[in-house]
Design a protein around this motif. Structure first.
Motif, mmCIF file in Angstrom:
data_model
loop_
_atom_site.group_PDB
_atom_site.id
_atom_site.type_symbol
_atom_site.label_atom_id
_atom_site.label_comp_id
_atom_site.label_asym_id
_atom_site.label_seq_id
_atom_site.Cartn_x
_atom_site.Cartn_y
_atom_site.Cartn_z
ATOM 1 N N THR A 147 25.996 -36.162 -8.069
ATOM 2 C CA THR A 147 25.089 -37.006 -8.863
ATOM 3 C C THR A 147 24.477 -38.146 -8.056
ATOM 4 O OG1 THR A 147 26.958 -38.367 -9.639
ATOM 5 C CG2 THR A 147 26.308 -36.479 -11.014
ATOM 6 N N PHE A 150 19.018 -36.791 -8.249
ATOM 7 C CA PHE A 150 18.738 -35.654 -9.124
ATOM 8 C C PHE A 150 18.664 -34.341 -8.351
ATOM 9 C CE2 PHE A 150 15.838 -32.768 -11.347
ATOM 10 C CZ PHE A 150 16.516 -32.638 -12.541
ATOM 11 N N PHE A 153 22.083 -32.846 -7.985
ATOM 12 C CA PHE A 153 22.590 -32.345 -9.258
ATOM 13 C C PHE A 153 21.909 -31.025 -9.632
ATOM 14 C CE2 PHE A 153 22.630 -32.344 -13.990
ATOM 15 C CZ PHE A 153 24.002 -32.338 -14.165
ATOM 16 N N SER A 154 20.590 -30.995 -9.489
ATOM 17 C CA SER A 154 19.845 -29.791 -9.835
ATOM 18 C C SER A 154 20.236 -28.615 -8.943
ATOM 19 C CB SER A 154 18.342 -30.072 -9.716
ATOM 20 O OG SER A 154 17.593 -28.920 -10.034
ATOM 21 N N VAL A 191 17.612 -32.767 -19.770
ATOM 22 C CA VAL A 191 18.343 -33.283 -18.612
ATOM 23 C C VAL A 191 17.456 -34.259 -17.835
ATOM 24 C CG1 VAL A 191 19.480 -32.685 -16.430
ATOM 25 C CG2 VAL A 191 19.771 -31.213 -18.447
ATOM 26 N N PHE A 218 20.519 -36.799 -17.259
ATOM 27 C CA PHE A 218 21.067 -36.969 -15.917
ATOM 28 C C PHE A 218 21.227 -38.451 -15.605
ATOM 29 C CE2 PHE A 218 20.095 -38.100 -11.509
ATOM 30 C CZ PHE A 218 21.231 -37.587 -10.897
#
Length: 556
Positions: A147, A150, A153-154, A191, A218
């Motif tokens: 995290t 982004f 995370f993606s 998200v 997110f």
């Protein structure tokens, strides 16, 4: 703020079998053997021991690959894709969710005796100190690989989620359709915080770079939780919403579900756990105040406007490890209410006509402690705690459970007093006897208002509302210790299309009136107290005025 406990006596418990005749669709559950697991207060020695095991579990789940059902973020997406809020399945769905999560922690730690600790925020209105240690805060270094931004995370979770989406059954897709997720991109938009038809967010969005940052699920590591070890306390308004005064009022309703919010333990009946009501969202006291307000404050709502906020403000809230401690306490309060009802021989579940609808609602997304999808599951499977064989160490709210008088039935409360509304101000005349009963040091019968307003429109509407009573004209902001302040009603989560809708929908909620209101303390010899009730955006938010539609008052 001085919010004296009701200190209930049992003088109001009467022999009146007709009060509940025909309403106990779920039979009074028999006494059972001692539970295998006892969930402890996190502040106790047993709670601290369990917290150490929990930390091991969080670390193990973080380290699992994205395609493992027990991965930490995969677990949070179960909540995002299926959790009910603002309806009568709120308690029972979350009981199943944290029950299977508890089994998962036992599995990944090889600690078969683990029991979830609960955070009693009425007793401790601040984040427990241990929840700032390493993996127990989402702002810590172990979360950075996932995290930090982004893009990470993606890249980590999106491909796996797309594969998972394609594997779902027709029934699961039908429920997601009801939730507003007709395609994977709709889910992913929640998200990122993108609200079509606005321009899409950049490929690598950063804090503040989203089309609707307040709706973004997110959270970057550095701002995933608002509170810190140096700033662990709930603010005064959140502390008022989790106070013992508020909790006891929320435990006093005599029905599992009623149209009149002050008399209902649960929120509104809806067509399914994934859909909003057709016209008005009705919130129970415990969901609309302590549950929602705590979520919002831990995530920094209003403190970090316009967002993005921390994990606890949105449907990926289980990314914050404190989520399960918060919901274990909500589950504990449901158990307190159930035991109160049983001792008073009141209904503990839906009325007969609604029992089948409630109990047969399918929950299709749970993952068991063995990592496999839970077989066909229905709400009724999780109504009793015996499904996970646990109970709780005693905590706040136990005062409402009669210690004696087994087999007695509580008297029905008086009929509500209807008020009027003009120019967004509600007016209710309360007889002096009702006020004095409310103010009684022992055996008091609290006054609770039902308020209906029209939710202001917009993709990022007002999430928190202060209730003011007899405040001077022009006063729109007060502190929690003000003699005009009754509480702060809160909405949880961003507006997913299916679950919440957008604007022009009524919001109805119950709020107990503090004994410290000036309208009560200055009653004197008057025959009645006239209450002028207004609802205003909390925290001085620059939002549209609140359109008040109806007010009424009841004695519990």
């Amino acid at each position: 703020m001085d919010r004296t406990d009701f200190n209930l006596s049992r003088r109001d418990v009467l022999m009146a079998a007709a009060a509940v005749a025909g309403t106990a669709a779920v039979p009074l559950r028999p006494a059972r053997a001692a539970a295998k697991y006892t969930r402890p207060n996190v502040s106790s020695d047993a709670g601290q021991k369990m917290l150490r095991i929990y930390a091991k579990g969080v670390e193990a789940m973080l380290n699992k690959p994205a395609d493992h059902p027990h991965n930490w973020f995969r677990n949070a997406f179960v909540h995002m894709m299926d959790c009910p809020h603002g309806n009568w399945w709120f308690y029972v769905w979350h009981r199943g969710y944290i029950g299977y999560f508890e089994q998962t922690i036992r599995t990944v730690t090889n600690e078969p005796g683990f029991a979830l600790p609960y955070w009693d925020w009425s007793q401790l209105p601040q984040i427990p100190d241990g929840m700032f240690d390493d993996v127990l805060t989402p702002t810590s270094a172990p979360f950075l690989p996932y995290t930090a931004n982004f893009g990470r995370f993606s890249d980590f979770i999106k491909p796996t989620l797309m594969t998972y989406w394609d594997s779902l059954s027709a029934d699961q897709h039908a429920q997601l359709h009801d939730r507003g997720y007709d395609a994977f991109d709709n889910l992913w938009n929640d998200v990122t915080g993108w609200v079509p038809p606005d321009p899409p967010p950049p490929a690598q969005p950063t804090k503040g770079g989203y089309a609707d940052a307040g709706s973004q699920a997110f959270c970057v590591t550095s701002s995933a939780r608002y509170l810190s070890r140096d700033n662990p306390k709930l603010d005064d308004k959140t502390a008022a919403d989790v106070s013992l005064f508020m909790i006891i009022a929320g435990l006093l309703p005599r029905h599992f579900n009623e149209a009149f919010a002050p008399f209902s333990f649960t929120s509104a009946k809806t067509p399914s756990h994934n859909t909003a009501p057709t016209s008005s969202k009705v919130f129970s006291l415990l969901e609309g105040f302590p549950h929602n307000k705590t979520h919002n404050y831990l995530g920094g709502f209003s403190r970090t406007d316009p967002g993005p906020y921390g994990n606890m403000t949105n449907n990926l809230s289980p990314v914050d490890p404190i989520f399960v401690l918060h919901h274990a306490n909500m589950d504990r309060l449901w158990d307190v209410w159930t035991r109160k009802q049983m001792r008073e021989r009141g209904p503990i579940g839906p009325a007969d006509a609604d029992a089948a609808t409630f109990n047969n609602e399918p929950f299709l997304f749970y993952i068991g402690g063995d990592g496999k999808p839970v077989g066909p599951a229905k709400a009724g499977d999780y109504f009793d705690m015996s499904v996970f064989d646990y109970d709780y160490e005693p905590g706040s709210g136990e005062e409402v459970v009669p210690k004696t008088g087994d087999g007695l039935i509580a008297a029905a409360p008086p009929q509500p007093i209807q008020g009027s509304v003009a120019a967004d101000v509600g007016k209710v005349a309360v007889p002096a006897a009702a006020v004095r009963g409310h103010l009684a040091a022992t055996g008091g019968r609290p006054l609770v208002a039902q308020i209906t307003l029209t939710q202001p429109p917009g993709p990022s509407p007002i999430r928190e509302f202060d209730i003011l009573v007899n405040a001077p004209e022009g006063v729109t902001q007060v502190a929690a210790d003000s003699p005009y302040y009754a509480g702060t009603f809160a909405l949880f989560g961003a507006h997913t299309p299916g679950m919440h809708g957008h604007g022009d929908m009524d919001l109805t909620f119950a709020v107990p009136l503090p004994k410290t209101l000036r309208a009560f303390t200055e009653l004197g010899a008057a025959a009645e107290a006239t209450l002028n009730i207004r609802v205003v955006p909390s925290h001085g938010q620059n939002k549209p005025a609140v359109a008040l539609k109806a007010v009424s008052l009841a004695t519990l």
